[in-house]
Design an enzyme around this catalytic site. Structure first.
Site: not given
Length: 782
Positions: A166, A264, A292, A472, A529, A532, A574, A663
């Site tokens: 929480d 809640e 819904r 770039r 980026t 970092n 990377m 990825m």
């Protein structure tokens, strides 16, 4: 000058016994904290004991209190919940129960406790500490322990870590489990959005938070919800009408779905609960929308911990052991926590009292005070949400006649779109006309610039990559054409969102100011980026999403390696020359080593890593994980390291390699990146507005000072605007990295948790800070 630095080598845990327990509701990341406490404890020479089933195990004793070994916490890092069990314990609330617990601890010589739980668990621990000497006296009188034993164990030291999804504990920016819970919520919201869009539905989502609206508020920010209801800020009377009006306006604006997020514990001004069913009935009866309800429930507590929670818990676990080693009988019980990006220690009872004050303020309907007591981070989230959620009608808007352009520069990073959306909407709210530039500075000089309106950025927060398009290309080559476009469109300020190229671009524009007055306008850069690697900021938009992608893949790879046994994986990440992803990813994934450019290594280091893995294969943990940053060394390539390990490990282990590639750049942004991007873009637009007013003279904007071209970055505890010219000296332009990087201090942590002897400078940790001072200092907190 004497060396005032403190090193871990000088701290010894010999002869000390530490008990670690998880108590109260479970939270993802608790296991990472337990693992860090156990390994750090063993590393400094202490004995560490698991106390199973929380306080119940402490009261019952027996097999519930077991000595932990290095291997016993292996494979825990990626598991949600708590593997040593947690229970709500009635017995510990009684004096008799605490007497049993004290006996069980003294019999095993445990006088240091590390408690991972919520405010109830930590309050219980403090009471136990206060009663300790009295409990020992009783045990001596009843003949259950000797006078000597009472003397030897006369002081009980307690350090707490807050594990609670929480984020309802004052004195800490983030509690362990909050980020993972946000991941679960956002995964659900993203999935619901696609189905809601298909049918033009309204969805009412209930998230956890009985007394605290943090999860609801941040998830509403992160998904651009239409309405949010939280206990700390009950809606004003007549809110039903306002909400329905907003929903129908959004529908009229071609938005096919509505999302309403409810904590809640949501209440109205009279402290009456507001339920999801009540909201659904309202929307159906007043607007006739197909509506819904989805109650997320315990899904939010489950699943694997996020990269952020693993790193937070690992850092806090190590810090907790240091705090126990340094504690003296007079030291008050403390909580190790995070303030901005820095580990701090705060007195446990101050935090508990502050947390209770929030509840008291809410019960007494002092809601504004409750929000303030929650802390700057909560307040900033609320203010940003308010800024972005209320679309004003044109007649209500201030009209500034300023034009502000936004563009992305460099490689795509998840969270860029959230930043653009936030900048556009805050800009419009501030009265500016906003322009979007496609494809970075390449699109700029070609004139791909058009006005962007409020509705154009709807639904952008959850989109990965860069919707504006990014390149770039640097501006220097086309500076005259860019100046011309600035003139044609009368651009009065620029917001550049990107990585190292964005930083270089801003420097080039500042440099061109002497030749082109068009660039004498406020210029602001937001670091985005995955690498970092930008000076002036500890964190960049996109890095968190990338870390999660790396960690998720590493988890799968570790699982495969565990199945085949005796296998070592070499994974290339990377980051250019910046080792952030390899190091922090390594810490979060439980890697054995991470090779980076910033920490040079030679053949002897590779050899010692192979020997270390050979030793590891003799234990019950028969797998290895090694990360290598793509540019860590031009000769020791991933293939070279793979071949070396394969040759040297012959007969002991076999090797596989994996290049993660692009990825790491893709995927939907993590909640952290959405929220960080949203907040810093809003702050940047407010800065731009301020600078536009400041530099407006004789009917035009003219800004030529250093502080009119800034990078907005997060430094330790605060968000700071720093002139890019001043950041030049802090930057290594050849390798495109900052000269000093804070995360290098986390490397010894990774090594210690992987069982390497290393030097670790702990001077940074330590001082107990008072919670009131924390509040006052972080006026620019995030």
């Amino acid at each position: 000058m004497p060396d005032t630095k403190k090193y871990i080598e000088n701290l010894s845990g010999a002869g000390k016994c530490i008990g670690v327990l998880t108590s109260g509701g479970d939270a993802q990341g608790m296991n990472a904290a337990v693992r860090a406490v156990v390994r750090m404890g063993i590393y400094v020479g202490a004995k560490v004991y698991f106390i199973h089933e929380g306080y119940q195990g402490m009261v019952d004793g027996g097999d519930n209190i077991k000595e932990a070994s290095w291997e016993s916490v292996s494979s825990m890092l990626q598991v949600g919940g708590t593997v040593i069990g947690s229970a709500r314990c009635k017995d510990f609330r009684t004096h008799e129960g605490r007497l049993h617990a004290a006996l069980n601890l003294v019999q095993r010589g445990i006088t240091n406790l590390c408690v991972i739980g919520g405010d109830g668990s930590l309050t219980g621990a403090n009471l136990f500490r206060e009663e300790w000497s009295g409990l020992l006296d009783e045990l001596v009188q009843s003949g259950q322990i000797s006078e000597d034993a009472a003397q030897t164990h006369s002081a009980l030291h307690i350090v707490g870590m807050v594990g609670s999804i929480d984020n309802d504990f004052c004195g800490t920016d983030m509690t362990i489990g909050t980020d993972s819970a946000l991941h679960r919520i956002i995964e659900v919201v993203d999935a619901i959005m696609t189905t809601a869009q298909s049918h033009q539905r309204t969805f009412v989502l209930e998230v956890m938070g009985r007394h605290c609206g943090y999860l609801a508020l941040v998830s509403a920010l992160a998904c651009g919800a239409d309405w949010v209801l939280i206990p700390e800020r009950p809606p004003k009377d007549g809110w039903e009408e306002q909400m329905c009006q907003k929903l129908s306006e959004n529908r009229a604006d071609k938005k096919r779905l509505n999302i309403i997020i409810v904590a809640e514990g949501a209440i109205d001004q009279n402290n009456k609960p507001i339920t999801t069913d009540h909201i659904k009935d309202l929307v159906v009866s007043r607007l006739g929308f197909d509506t819904r309800v989805t109650i997320l429930g315990h899904v939010q507590r489950g699943g694997t911990p996020s990269a952020f929670d693993r790193i937070l818990a690992s850092r806090m676990g190590v810090e907790a052991v240091l705090a126990l080693l340094e504690a003296s009988p007079g030291t008050p019980a403390c909580v190790v926590s995070l303030c901005g990006n820095q580990a701090v220690r705060v007195p446990l009872m101050e935090c508990v009292q502050m947390t209770q004050e929030v509840q008291k303020a809410m019960d007494e309907k002092r809601f504004e005070e409750a929000v303030k007591l929650r802390g700057r981070s909560f307040e900033n989230n609320l203010n940003t949400y308010k800024l972005l959620s209320h679309r004003k009608i044109d007649t209500e808007l201030p009209h500034s006649s300023f034009n502000v352009a936004v563009l992305n520069v460099g490689a795509p990073a998840a969270g860029m779109n959230a930043a653009v959306r936030s900048a556009v909407r805050v800009g419009i709210t501030e009265g500016h006309t906003m322009f979007a530039v496609s494809d970075g500075f390449e699109g700029f000089y070609k004139g791909q610039i058009k006005e962007i309106k409020w509705g154009d950025v709807g639904g952008w927060t959850g989109q990965g990559g860069s919707l504006l398009g990014t390149k770039r290309t640097l501006p220097a080559k086309h500076v005259d054409k860019i100046a011309e476009q600035m003139r044609i469109h009368n651009i009065n300020a620029l917001l550049v969102i990107g990585g190292f190229e964005a930083f270089e671009s801003l420097l080039q524009l500042v440099d061109a100011r002497s030749r082109y007055e068009e660039f004498c306008v406020p210029l602001c850069m937001l670091p985005a980026t995955i690498s970092n690697n930008v000076s002036g900021t500890d964190l960049s938009i996109g890095a968190d999403t990338s870390l999660n992608a790396i960690v998720e893949t590493c988890d799968r790879i570790k699982q495969s390696a565990s199945g085949t046994k005796r296998r070592v994986f070499i994974i290339e990440t990377m980051g250019g020359y910046c080792g952030y992803l390899a190091t922090v990813g390594g810490l979060a994934a439980g890697a054995d080593a991470a090779y980076i450019y910033e920490e040079p290594f030679d053949i002897r280091d590779l050899q010692s890593n192979v020997e270390h893995l050979t030793e590891k294969m003799k234990t019950s943990i028969q797998r290895g994980l090694v990360l290598r940053n793509e540019n860590s060394n031009e000769n020791y390539t991933t293939d070279f390291i793979y071949q070396l390990y394969s040759e040297e490990g012959k007969g002991v282990f076999d090797c596989r390699k994996n290049v993660l590639g692009h990825m790491q750049q893709g995927g939907a942004p993590s909640p952290f990146d959405r929220n960080f991007g949203t907040k810093i873009a809003a702050k940047a637009m407010q800065w731009i507005s301020k600078k536009l007013k400041e530099f407006y003279r004789d009917g035009r904007v003219f800004a030529n000072t250093e502080d009119s071209a800034c990078l907005l970055g997060m430094r330790r505890r605060a968000l700071l605007f720093q002139p890019v010219v001043q950041l030049k000296d802090e930057t290594d332009f050849v390798h495109r990295i900052p000269k000093e990087q804070w995360w290098l201090r986390l490397r010894p942590l990774m090594k210690i948790l992987a069982k390497y002897k290393t030097s670790y400078d702990v001077s940074d940790s330590g001082q107990l800070e008072h919670i009131v001072r924390l509040r006052a200092k972080d006026s620019s907190a995030i």
